[in-house]
Design an enzyme around this catalytic site. Structure first.
Site, mmCIF file in Angstrom:
data_model
loop_
_atom_site.group_PDB
_atom_site.id
_atom_site.type_symbol
_atom_site.label_atom_id
_atom_site.label_comp_id
_atom_site.label_asym_id
_atom_site.label_seq_id
_atom_site.Cartn_x
_atom_site.Cartn_y
_atom_site.Cartn_z
ATOM 1 N N ASP A 152 42.466 26.154 64.725
ATOM 2 C CA ASP A 152 41.609 26.139 63.539
ATOM 3 C C ASP A 152 40.144 26.238 63.969
ATOM 4 O OD1 ASP A 152 40.882 25.508 60.713
ATOM 5 O OD2 ASP A 152 40.190 23.630 61.617
ATOM 6 N N ASP A 175 42.598 19.980 62.438
ATOM 7 C CA ASP A 175 41.909 18.710 62.196
ATOM 8 C C ASP A 175 42.251 18.095 60.845
ATOM 9 O OD1 ASP A 175 40.375 20.915 60.972
ATOM 10 O OD2 ASP A 175 39.014 19.324 60.370
#
EC number: 3.1.3.18
Length: 226
Positions: free
Chosen positions: A12, A175
Site C-alpha cells: 500500500d 496499514d
C-alpha cells in the site's frame, strides 16, 4: 512468527510507504479556505485518509467520516482540491523510517513487488517518482486503474493474475482495515504496520497475520526467499 515465504508482495502507498498527510492537509485546508469554510488541520486529515481522495474531500466538507455533502459543493471542492494537491504533491511527504531499507531487502530476495493504492493515478505516479520509489515496483495499481478499489479484492487479484502467481502465495502489506479486508477476500496473507492511517483505530483489532513497527522487521516475519 514467520509467515510462509510469498512469491509476490503488494504494498500500500499512503500510511504504509509514505506519510502523505502534510501535502494532503495543505490541499484540504487550502480548499476549505477558498470555499470560506473552516480549515480542518493535519490531525483530522490523518484520521480521514484511507478511502481515496474523493472520500477525503467529502469528510473534510462534512467534518466527519460518513455521509454525503451537497453535490454542487462537492464538485466545486473536489476541483479546488485537485488543483492544490497537484501543485504540492510530494513537496512535504516523506518515506516512513526504514522503508528504503525494507524495499532494498525485498528486492535483494528476488520478490516481485507491486504498489496497490486507492489514490488516483494522477497523484500516485508523481508521488512515487518524487520520493524515488517508483522504479522499485514492477506494477502500480491506482484507485482508478480498475472498476473497483480496496477493500474490494479486485486490485489484488489483478496483480496476482498479472504476475501469474497464486493468490495464496501472495502477500499484502498495508496499514488499514481496508487492506486487511481486501487481502482476506483475495486469499492473500496480510502484514500491517502500526504507524499508518486506520481512522485512529489499533490495526491489531483487524487481526492481520502479522503486525510490524517498521519495514526493518521483514526478515523476521517473512524470512528469506533465497
Amino acid at each position: 512468527m514467520t509467515l510462509p515465504v510469498p512469491e509476490l508482495v503488494l504494498i500500500d502507498l499512503d500510511g504504509t510507504l509514505i506519510d502523505s498527510v502534510p501535502d494532503l492537509s495543505y490541499a484540504i485546508d487550502g480548499m476549505m479556505l477558498q470555499l470560506e469554510l473552516p480549515q480542518r488541520g493535519e490531525e483530522k486529515v490523518r484520521r480521514w485518509i484511507g478511502n481515496g481522495v474523493e472520500r477525503l474531500v467529502k469528510r473534510a466538507l462534512l467534518d466527519q467520516l460518513e455521509g454525503e455533502p451537497e453535490a454542487d459543493l462537492f464538485q466545486a471542492a473536489f476541483h479546488l482540491f485537485k488543483v492544490l494537491y497537484t501543485e504540492c504533491n510530494g513537496h512535504h511527504s516523506v518515506l516512513y523510517p526504514q522503508v528504503r531499507e525494507g524495499l532494498d531487502w525485498l528486492k535483494s530476495q528476488g520478490y516481485l513487488l507491486a504498489c496497490i493504492t486507492n489514490k488516483a493515478e494522477q497523484f500516485t505516479i508523481p508521488l512515487l517518482k518524487s520520493l524515488k520509489v517508483y522504479d522499485d515496483f514492477r506494477l502500480v495499481i491506482s484507485g482508478d486503474t480498475l472498476p473497483q478499489q480496496k477493500p474490494n479484492p479486485m486490485p489484488l487479484l489483478h496483480a496476482a493474475s498479472y504476475f501469474q502467481v497464486n493468490p495464496h502465495h501472495s502477500l499484502m502489506i498495508g496499514d488499514s482495515i481496508n487492506d486487511v479486508q481486501a487481502a482476506r477476500a483475495a486469499g492473500f496473507q496480510i502484514i500491517c504496520v502500526t504507524y499508518g492511517y486506520n481512522h485512529g483505530e489499533d490495526i491489531r483489532t483487524a487481526q492481520p497475520d502479522a503486525v510490524i513497527d517498521s519495514f526493518a522487521q521483514f526478515p523476521q516475519v517473512i524470512g528469506s526467499k533465497l
